[in-house]
Design an enzyme around this catalytic site. Structure first.
Site, mmCIF file in Angstrom:
data_model
loop_
_atom_site.group_PDB
_atom_site.id
_atom_site.type_symbol
_atom_site.label_atom_id
_atom_site.label_comp_id
_atom_site.label_asym_id
_atom_site.label_seq_id
_atom_site.Cartn_x
_atom_site.Cartn_y
_atom_site.Cartn_z
ATOM 1 N N GLU A 5 0.821 -1.284 0.074
ATOM 2 C CA GLU A 5 0.002 0.018 0.004
ATOM 3 C C GLU A 5 0.836 1.075 -0.346
ATOM 4 O OE1 GLU A 5 -4.310 -0.478 1.046
ATOM 5 O OE2 GLU A 5 -3.325 -0.987 2.933
ATOM 6 N N GLU A 40 -4.839 -8.753 2.738
ATOM 7 C CA GLU A 40 -6.003 -8.428 3.743
ATOM 8 C C GLU A 40 -7.086 -9.452 3.609
ATOM 9 O OE1 GLU A 40 -3.180 -5.122 3.850
ATOM 10 O OE2 GLU A 40 -3.919 -6.476 2.172
#
Length: 266
Positions: free
Chosen positions: A120, A140
């Site tokens: 990210e 995730e």
């Protein structure tokens, strides 16, 4: 020049090198690390002698994501940084480049794991170099979580949507070669040389007119979601004043005199 127990700042000529320094935990994000990282971005932007930033990790990993226990300041000496997070609840998102865009070019040098929060943060950088054994991915969904660091918005704007959705929805790891094939990184180099390559690219950036470099970067991001007509108008508004700077005149003189330019940000 700052830094914390989990984060180092060093100067290499006109380049500021920001290093996540918690190798025993694969540079998983802690509160001391995030505070140091945010301060590093601010320092780079505030210092006009800094023309580029290289962002990397110590040891054999870039970043393995968030350490929730360490983010709470527990067991890592991070308690003394809690006041920074209390004073600025957005600090961690700024540190991770979700809510902060440095005006200087940011070059990522990735070795080993660059997953979850690491991938990210990578999306907030401008130029990306990876060692051939690097691993990328957004894990995730495999943990029943959401990649809330910006990936559902940014990734599809940086790589083809089909690849973005595969990475987001499968949670599988990607090799450096795969990451390069889909456009997530620009260079794959032998292991242990990502930082050297990033510094080499930084030197190329540093040799250019700093006002021009910053204006070009700003224009690319500003116009990314505009129509072509609006984007061209915005580009002209931002770019035309650069031609009246002392840097532009120095660049022209240096070209005609066949010498390296000496830019002074004027």
């Amino acid at each position: 020049m700052g830094g914390t127990e989990h984060f180092d700042i060093q100067r290499e000529g006109a380049t500021l090198v920001l290093t996540l320094n918690r190798p025993e935990a694969k540079n998983a994000l802690s509160l001391p690390m995030l505070v140091g990282l945010y301060d590093g971005w601010v320092e780079a932007d505030a210092d006009d002698s800094v023309r580029s930033v290289v962002f990397t990790g110590a040891g054999d990993s870039f970043c393995a994501g968030m350490d929730l226990k360490a983010l709470a300041g527990k067991g890592t000496g991070g308690e003394r940084y809690r006041d920074r997070l209390t004073a600025d609840p957005d600090l961690h998102w700024k540190a991770m480049l979700r809510h902060y865009r440095p005006r200087k070019p940011v070059i990522a040098a990735v070795e080993g794991y660059c997953v979850a929060g690491g991938t990210e943060m990578l999306q907030g950088t401008d130029i990306r170099v990876a060692g051939e054994s690097a691993t990328f991915g957004l894990f995730e969904v495999k943990r029943g979580l959401f990649p809330i660091g910006g990936s559902t918005v940014r990734l599809q704007r940086q790589i083809p949507r089909t690849h973005a959705l595969e990475m987001l929805l499968t949670g599988r790891p990607y090799t450096a070669r795969e990451a390069a094939d889909i456009g997530l990184v620009g260079h794959v180099v032998p292991d242990g040389t990502a930082l050297d390559k990033a510094l080499e690219i930084a030197e190329l950036v540093n040799a250019c007119g700093p006002l021009a470099v910053e204006a070009v970067k700003a224009s690319v991001y500003e116009t990314a979601e505009m129509t072509e007509t609006d984007g061209l108008a915005a580009e002209l508004k931002r770019g035309w004043p650069i031609f009246d700077t002392a840097d532009a005149k120095e660049g022209a003189r240096a070209f005609t005199e066949k010498r390296p330019p000496v830019y002074k940000r004027a």
